[in-house]
Design a protein around this motif. Sequence first.
Motif, PDB file in Angstrom:
ATOM      1  N   PRO A  42     -37.153  -0.529 -64.820  1.00 29.74           N
ATOM      2  CA  PRO A  42     -36.475   0.184 -65.907  1.00 29.74           C
ATOM      3  C   PRO A  42     -36.732  -0.457 -67.260  1.00 29.74           C
ATOM      4  O   PRO A  42     -36.636  -1.674 -67.419  1.00 29.74           O
ATOM      5  N   MET A  43     -37.109   0.398 -68.246  1.00 27.79           N
ATOM      6  CA  MET A  43     -37.323   0.014 -69.639  1.00 27.79           C
ATOM      7  C   MET A  43     -38.517  -0.920 -69.836  1.00 27.79           C
ATOM      8  O   MET A  43     -38.780  -1.363 -70.937  1.00 27.79           O
ATOM      9  N   VAL A  44     -39.235  -1.250 -68.764  1.00 26.46           N
ATOM     10  CA  VAL A  44     -40.422  -2.100 -68.875  1.00 26.46           C
ATOM     11  C   VAL A  44     -41.677  -1.315 -68.528  1.00 26.46           C
ATOM     12  O   VAL A  44     -42.649  -1.331 -69.269  1.00 26.46           O
ATOM     13  N   GLY A  45     -41.648  -0.589 -67.440  1.00 24.58           N
ATOM     14  CA  GLY A  45     -42.807   0.198 -67.044  1.00 24.58           C
ATOM     15  C   GLY A  45     -42.900   0.279 -65.525  1.00 24.58           C
ATOM     16  O   GLY A  45     -41.916   0.095 -64.813  1.00 24.58           O
TER      17      GLY A  45
ATOM     18  N   ALA B 270     -25.578 -12.103 -66.828  1.00 24.86           N
ATOM     19  CA  ALA B 270     -24.289 -12.049 -66.135  1.00 24.86           C
ATOM     20  C   ALA B 270     -23.336 -11.093 -66.831  1.00 24.86           C
ATOM     21  O   ALA B 270     -22.584 -10.355 -66.193  1.00 24.86           O
ATOM     22  N   THR B 271     -23.373 -11.087 -68.176  1.00 22.95           N
ATOM     23  CA  THR B 271     -22.512 -10.155 -68.921  1.00 22.95           C
ATOM     24  C   THR B 271     -22.889  -8.716 -68.628  1.00 22.95           C
ATOM     25  O   THR B 271     -22.020  -7.856 -68.416  1.00 22.95           O
ATOM     26  N   ASP B 272     -24.186  -8.418 -68.632  1.00 23.16           N
ATOM     27  CA  ASP B 272     -24.626  -7.041 -68.355  1.00 23.16           C
ATOM     28  C   ASP B 272     -24.266  -6.617 -66.943  1.00 23.16           C
ATOM     29  O   ASP B 272     -23.950  -5.444 -66.696  1.00 23.16           O
TER      30      ASP B 272
ATOM     31  N   MET C  85     -33.570  -4.617 -69.538  1.00 19.11           N
ATOM     32  CA  MET C  85     -33.054  -4.599 -70.910  1.00 19.11           C
ATOM     33  C   MET C  85     -33.488  -5.843 -71.667  1.00 19.11           C
ATOM     34  O   MET C  85     -33.946  -5.769 -72.812  1.00 19.11           O
ATOM     35  N   GLN C  86     -33.390  -7.015 -71.030  1.00 24.51           N
ATOM     36  CA  GLN C  86     -33.778  -8.257 -71.707  1.00 24.51           C
ATOM     37  C   GLN C  86     -35.277  -8.313 -71.955  1.00 24.51           C
ATOM     38  O   GLN C  86     -35.729  -8.680 -73.045  1.00 24.51           O
TER      39      GLN C  86
ATOM     40  N   GLU D  73     -29.064  -2.601 -60.070  1.00 22.45           N
ATOM     41  CA  GLU D  73     -28.345  -3.073 -61.246  1.00 22.45           C
ATOM     42  C   GLU D  73     -29.031  -4.296 -61.836  1.00 22.45           C
ATOM     43  O   GLU D  73     -29.103  -4.449 -63.062  1.00 22.45           O
ATOM     44  N   VAL D  74     -29.539  -5.169 -60.995  1.00 23.10           N
ATOM     45  CA  VAL D  74     -30.228  -6.373 -61.490  1.00 23.10           C
ATOM     46  C   VAL D  74     -31.490  -5.986 -62.245  1.00 23.10           C
ATOM     47  O   VAL D  74     -31.762  -6.495 -63.340  1.00 23.10           O
ATOM     48  N   TRP D  75     -32.293  -5.049 -61.693  1.00 25.45           N
ATOM     49  CA  TRP D  75     -33.526  -4.649 -62.375  1.00 25.45           C
ATOM     50  C   TRP D  75     -33.214  -3.968 -63.698  1.00 25.45           C
ATOM     51  O   TRP D  75     -33.955  -4.139 -64.679  1.00 25.45           O
ATOM     52  N   ASN D  76     -32.122  -3.189 -63.777  1.00 24.04           N
ATOM     53  CA  ASN D  76     -31.742  -2.552 -65.039  1.00 24.04           C
ATOM     54  C   ASN D  76     -31.392  -3.591 -66.088  1.00 24.04           C
ATOM     55  O   ASN D  76     -31.847  -3.526 -67.231  1.00 24.04           O
TER      56      ASN D  76
END
Length: 1509
Positions: free
Chosen positions: A114-117, A80-82, A13-14, A6-9
Amino acid sequence: MAQSSEVWNALGMQISKAMKSRMGVTVPGLGQFGYTSNEVPIFIPIASLGLKPCLYEEGILKPFIGNISTHSDLNMTKLATDLKVKQDQARNMLETAIEQFKDKTKQDFRHDFPMVGTVWVKNRLVAISWASFGSTVVVTDQAAAWLQNNLGIELAPKSTVARPRSSSSSCRSVKISMPMSVRNLQTVRPQSVQSGSSKSHVLHSQSTGNFCNNKVLDLISGNIPKLTLTCQSRDQTNRGILSYSDFCGVISSIDSSITEPEIKKLVLWTNSGTGKMVRYKVFIDSINRECKPKVSSNASIASDMTENYSRIALRPIAKLIWEKKLVITEMSQSSGMRPRLDIQPSELLGILKKSGVFVNIHQLKALLKEANGCSVLELLKISKTLSNCHEETPVVEAFRPYTGLVSDNVLDKVRNYLASYNLSQIFKAASSRPLLHVDEFVNYLTEHSGGRIKALEAQQAFFRVIKDSEIINEEDFCKGFAKYETQKHILDRGLAFLRSWLRHEKLSTEQGFDYLRQAAKSQNTISYDSWVQIMSNFDFNLYEASILFDNIDTKQDKFIDLSEWINKVYEEEGPLQSFKDTVIKYKIDKDDLLIKLNAQSKQRLTIEEMSDALRRMDPTLTVTNAVNMARSAAGSKGYIDVQDFLAQLSQQPEEFQGNWKEQILRKIQNKIKGNVDNLRKILEDADEKNTGKLELVKFQECIYKAGLGLDSIEIERLGRVLDRKSNLKVDINEFLDNLEGPNLPPQDPLKSTATRLQIFLKQNDLTTNQLLKKLGTRVSVDKFADFLRKKVQKKFSQELLDDVAEKFDVNKDGFVDMNDIISILNSKCYLDLATGNTYPTRPLTPNKAKDLIKDIRHALVQQKVNYYDAFQTFDTENLGVLSAKQFSEGLAKFIDLSEPIKHGLFAVIDKLGTGLITLESFLSVLKDNDIEPKPHKDSWNWENDTIEKIRKWIRNENLNVENAFRAFDVDFDGVISKEDLKVGLMTVLKLQTKECPSSKMDRLYKLMDTFKRNSIQLSDFKILFEENADIDWKKSAKQQLGLYLSRNYPNIKLAFEGVSELTGKIKLNQFVKWVENNQVLKGFNLTQQLLEKLFADLDPHRKAYITEDDWEHAFGQINYGDHCIKEIKDAVRSNFLDIRSAFDYFLSFHKSQPCSSMALQDFQQGISALVPQRFGANDIQTFWNTLWKVPFVDFQCFSKEFSDVKFLSTFTQSSKKSSNHSTPMSFTSYNSVSTTDPLKRLQSLIKASPNNIEEVFKNMDTDQSGKLSAVEFRKALRKLSLGLSARDIDQVMSRIDTNNDGQIDWQEFQKNFKVSETEKYTNGVAQGRIQKMRQNMHAYMLSPKDAFLQFDPNRVGVLDFPYFTKLVNRLCELSGEPVPAFTVLKDLYDIIDIRKDGVVDMREWLNTFKGDTKSWEDSKEFDDITRIISRNRKLIQITFDAMSRNGRIEINKAKEILGSVTRNLKISDEVWNKILGVAIKDGALDYKFMLEIYKDRSLMKQWHPRPIS
C-alpha cells in the motif's frame, strides 16, 4: 492476516512519505528504500532474504548493482501510533509480517505494498513497480519540445517517468512540488466587523470582453444589417445556424479582405461555433454588444469590462497561471486537447478551474488580448511574459487586519473531516518540524483521507487559513482548521468565557473591568487595539476578538467603557449577577451567607422566603428586583436549593451539568498520561481502613497531592459530583475505573462486556434465564457473539467479540448457559480476556497483606471468634472449601473492606491458584501469617520436562518416531514397559538413577500411555512426538476417571449419585475419598494438593462443588468401548501408509473363501499382532459387532470405518522386485530411513557396512588420491545397486560436496556417513532378536540361507514382507516362542532391507544373519549325522517308544540309542548338546519333536544340497 495488512498499511505510509521527501528509509529485517544516483527509486533487500535488487521497467526486472544511501531509519514510535498498539507489540507485528513475506519469497509472487507499489519476485530477483511520489505530470514529446523552445522549461528524461504511460503517445514527465499559490485578495476586515470597507484591485465581473482586431470589427459592425439578411436568406430551416463554409462565404461577400483565420478567431471569441456549424445570431449579438459605447462612472473604482484590466492588474493572475503551468498542460491533455490548437475561451476557463486557477472570463480574455491566439500554450506564453514583468504594483490602503476563521465550501469540507481528530496530532504526523509546509500538509491529508480530500482542496484550504505564507505553526494550524463557527456562536462562546473567567478569578463585574483596563494601561476605556491584545492572551484570535469588541461596543465609538461592559455581562442573569458582585466584593463566605439567608437548617427556600432574605442582605433592593432575583435562582423548579444557591453566590462551581464530569476526567487522563498506578497508590494509602471509600475532604486532599492540574474549585466540585449518595464519601475504585480514555490502557474487553451486559439486563428488566430463553436457552458461542455485537458491544470487531464470547463459555462445552453467564457477571471485577479466569488472580503486596491480616485478626478477637469457627462461618454450605464469592461475603460479616482488597487477599490465600480456598490454606495465612508465595511441593514439572527432552533429542538426532521408539523398546518386543522406559531415559537422556524415582516414573508412564492400557506402544509415540499432542496431567487423569466410570457404572447419572452420596453435589472430601478408596487414579500418585487442583478443574464455575452438569460435561463423552475402537484405529493409522495397506494386512491372515474379504478370526489375529497382550477374544468380537455386524468384511466396508483416519506410517505390504545386481561390500543391519531420498538410502547402506568408514572410503578412492572424483563416486554408487539415475547421483554428490570443488574429501565423506552414537545404540537394540533368529534358523532350518530358500518358493531371489512374516511365524512355532508384535516384524524387515527398496534379497539376508565364525551346521559332520538320523528315523522311534514315558526319554539313554546308530562317528559332548539341544524340555528329550526336525532338515538338504567345496 488482518493484523498483517494493518502493518503493511502503516509501513507503506512511512515509506511513501520518506520517498516523497527524497530521504529514503531503512526497514529492519526488510531492506532499504531509496533512490539511485539517477534519482530512480529502488528497493535493496537485506542479505538474509536471498533476493537480488532490480529496477522494474515495463514488466522487465533489470539487475541493479550499486549502493544507495538512506537518511532515516524506520520510526517505530510512529508505526506503533499508526497501529494503535504499544511499541513492543508493533515491533513483533512487523517481524511477523516480514517473516510471512520471507516465506512467500521462496517462490515467484507479487505483493501489493500500500502507497508504495507492487513488489515483484521472479527467480530470486526483486523489484518494485513504484507508485507515484509527489505531483508527476505527463506531457507529450511535442508539448515538451514547445515548452523547452518557447518557454524555457526543460523536462526530465523518460527514464524518470513515475506514472504509467499511454500506449498511443510517447510522454515525458516532470516532478514538481505543490505550487505556491499567489493570493490575489487583499487581507481586510470583513464588513460584519468593520464600519467601512474597500475592495481589492483585482475584480470579477459578468460582462463579455473585446478581443479582436478593431479594423475587422469595424468592417463587420458597419454591415450588421447586410450580414443578418444574408445569413437569414441562406438559413432555410430558420434555426439560426449555418455551416462553417457558408458563414465564411457570407463574411467574404461583405468584404473580401477578411481572411479565414480572422473569421475563425471571431467565431472562437464570440463562442458561436458548434462543431462544423456557426450560430450566426449569437455571433451578431456578440458583435453588437462589443461595439456598443461604454458607460462608466467616475464614482466606481473600476468597471467589469475586459479592457479595464491593465497589465499590472493581470500580473498576479499571470503569475498564478505560470506556477500551475505543468498542471494546466496535464489537464488539457487529459481532456483530449492539444496545447497548440485554439479552443473556446470557456473551454480554456474550465481547464484553469480544474487546475486550481480560479479567474473569471473577463480576466482570462484580458490575458488572451495580449496573446496571438486562444490556445493553452499561447496562454502560458503570455503568462510567462507578464509574470516576469517588473512594473510596480500600486499599494492598496490596508484596513484593520484580522486573522479570523474564513469559511467557504472547500475549507468547511476539510474542517469537517479534521473535526474528529486531534489537530495537534495531525500537525505532528504531517511534519516532524515546528513548522508545517503546504506540500507536507497536502501530501499527508490526501493519504490520510484515502482520497476523500483531493490535493487541490487541501491546498486551497491551507491558503484560506494562512494567507501570506506557505508555512504555518502548530498554534495557527489548530486555530485555522478548527470547526467553523458563526458570528453568533463566537459571540456566545466569548461572553460565556468572560463570565467563567470572572467566576474563576472571584472577581465582580466591575473588578473584572478594572483588571482589563489596567492590563490595557488606559484610564477609563479600552480601545480596539488594547482589546485585541488582551483577548489574544485568552487564546482568542483577531477575528473573534473583533466580533466581541463590536458587540460590546454598543455606542460604536471604537471604545469599551464600564457601562457597556456591565450591560453585556449582566445580560444573562441581570440583578442576580449584581448580587453576586456584592458577595464577591465584600468577600462574604458561605457560613455568613447561611446566617444572612436564615437557612442554617433548611434545604430549600420558597421564592417568597428567598426574596425576603435578599432584601435583608441588601436593603437597596426593591421588592420587584428581589422577587425577580429569587425567581431567576429558582428557575423552573419553583424553589431554591440552598446549597446550589450558595455555590452560585459564593462563585463556586455549579452542580454537575452536561459533560463536566467527563471533561474533568479527561483532563486528569491527559495529566497522568496513562500511568494510573501512582494515583491509585496515593488513594489506597489514604484508605487506611481498606474500605475503598474516602471521606470527601481526604479524597480532595489526595487529588491535590497527586498534582492532576485541577484548581481548588474543580477539586471541590469533583468531590461533590462523585459523592453520589451524599454521605460525604467517595468510592475510589469507581473513580479509578472511570479513568479510561485515549491516554490510558483501555478496560479489558471481557470485563467491559460483562459490565455492559449487566446494564443491558437492567435496562430491559431481564433476568439471565429470561435472556437465554429469548436467545434459545442453549445458545452456541457463535450465536452469543452475534447477540453481543448487535445489542451489547457494537463498537467491538467481530474477531474480538468471538474471543469474548468464547470466554463466556466457562466450561468449554461450546454453549453459553445460565451458569456461564452468572459466573462471568459475578466475577466481572477481576476478569481478564487473556486467561478467562473467573476468580481473583492478582494478590496484594506482602506488606499490604500483612497489615490487612492484622486487622482481620483484630476483628475476630473483638467478636471472640477463632480461626476454625471463622472458616465455618464463611463456609455456609459446609463444602470444605471456599469460593471467591463465599470468601467475600463471609469476610463482610467481620470487617468492612473494599471488593478489590478482598479479591487481592483471596489471591494471597489461594496459593495453588485453583480459585478455591481450603481450611489448610486459610489457617496457614490467617493463623501462621504464611503469605509468601512458594513453589508447590508437588508438581508435574519433571514429567513435562522429560517429555520435552525426548522431543528435543529426536529433533537433534534427526530421528523418525519409529527409530525413537526402538531406542526405548529395550527388549525389542514392540511394547515399552516401565523398566524399558527407565533404561531408555538413562541411556538416551543420560539421566542418573536417583533422577528417576519410581513415583515419578509411574507418572511419566501414565502421561505417555495415551490410551491408559498400562503399556506404551508405537501409536503413543506417534501421538506424542509426531503429532506433538499437548501434555496435561489433569486431562490425562480425567481420561482415566472417565474410563473407570464407563467400566464400573451403568451410566454417568448413577455414577454421580454414587460419588455424591445422593446429595446432589460432590464436595471435595467426597471426591478425594472416592478416588482413594477405589484407587481410580492408580499410577498418578496424586497428593492432596494435586487432588484439589483436579477437583477445581472439574468445577469450571468455581462454585466449590461439582454439579451433575459438571460431571456430565467432564465424563459424559468418555465410553470404554468407543475408547478401545479409537485405540484400534490409532494402532492401524500408526502402522500403515493408507487404508489399502491396512486392509491387505488383515487379509493376509485369511485362509479360506471368500479371498477378498476378512473374517472375525483374521481381525482378531491382526489386532493381537498390532496391539499385543491388550484385548481378549471377547473384546475383539464386541468391537467387530460394533463396527460391522457381518461375518465377512470387504474393502469397501472396511474403508468406511477408517475414512476419518489420518495415517502416519510409510509402511505398505505391496512389494517390488529388486534387481539381482551384486555389490562388493557386505553389510549388517541399519535403522529405517526414507526410501525416497537417494542420499538417505546411500547413508543407510554405507553406515550398515561391517567395514569401518575409513575402509569404505578407501575402497571407493581407487586412485588413492584422498578424494573421490565424480567418476569414482559414480562407479561406486552403480556397484551398490541402489537403482539411482545419473541425475540422482549428481544431486547426491552436489549435496555432499559442500565446498563445490567437484570432489568429495575425507571431511565431507565422514560428516555425511559416520555412524552416530544414537545410531549405534538403536542398532544394538535389535541385535538380540536377530541373534535369536539366527540360532533358531540354524537349529530348525539348517541355516539362514536354507530358511530363505524355503520361503522363496518361486526362486525369484527376494523375500517380501508377507513371506518374511510366515518365516518368523514358523520359527516361533518350532521354537515355542511367542510371535513378535507387528511393529517388531516391521522393524526387523526394515533392518534386513539395507537398500531400502522394499524387498530383501539373498545378499541382504546373508549379510544380516552371517555369524562371526563358521557354524557347525555348515560342516560335513552335521550333514552326515542328519542323514543317518533321518534314514533310521523309524527304528529310532520304535526304540524310543519302548523306553519312553509320555513321549519323553532320559538324555543319557537317548545318547546310547543314537550312538548305536552312529557308531562309525565320533561325537563329542558339545556336538551331542547341539544334536539334542533343540528338543530338550524339562530335563528330558522330546524325541518325536527331534525326529520331526531331522526329517525337515533332510528334506531341505535334498532341495538345496550343499555344493561340493
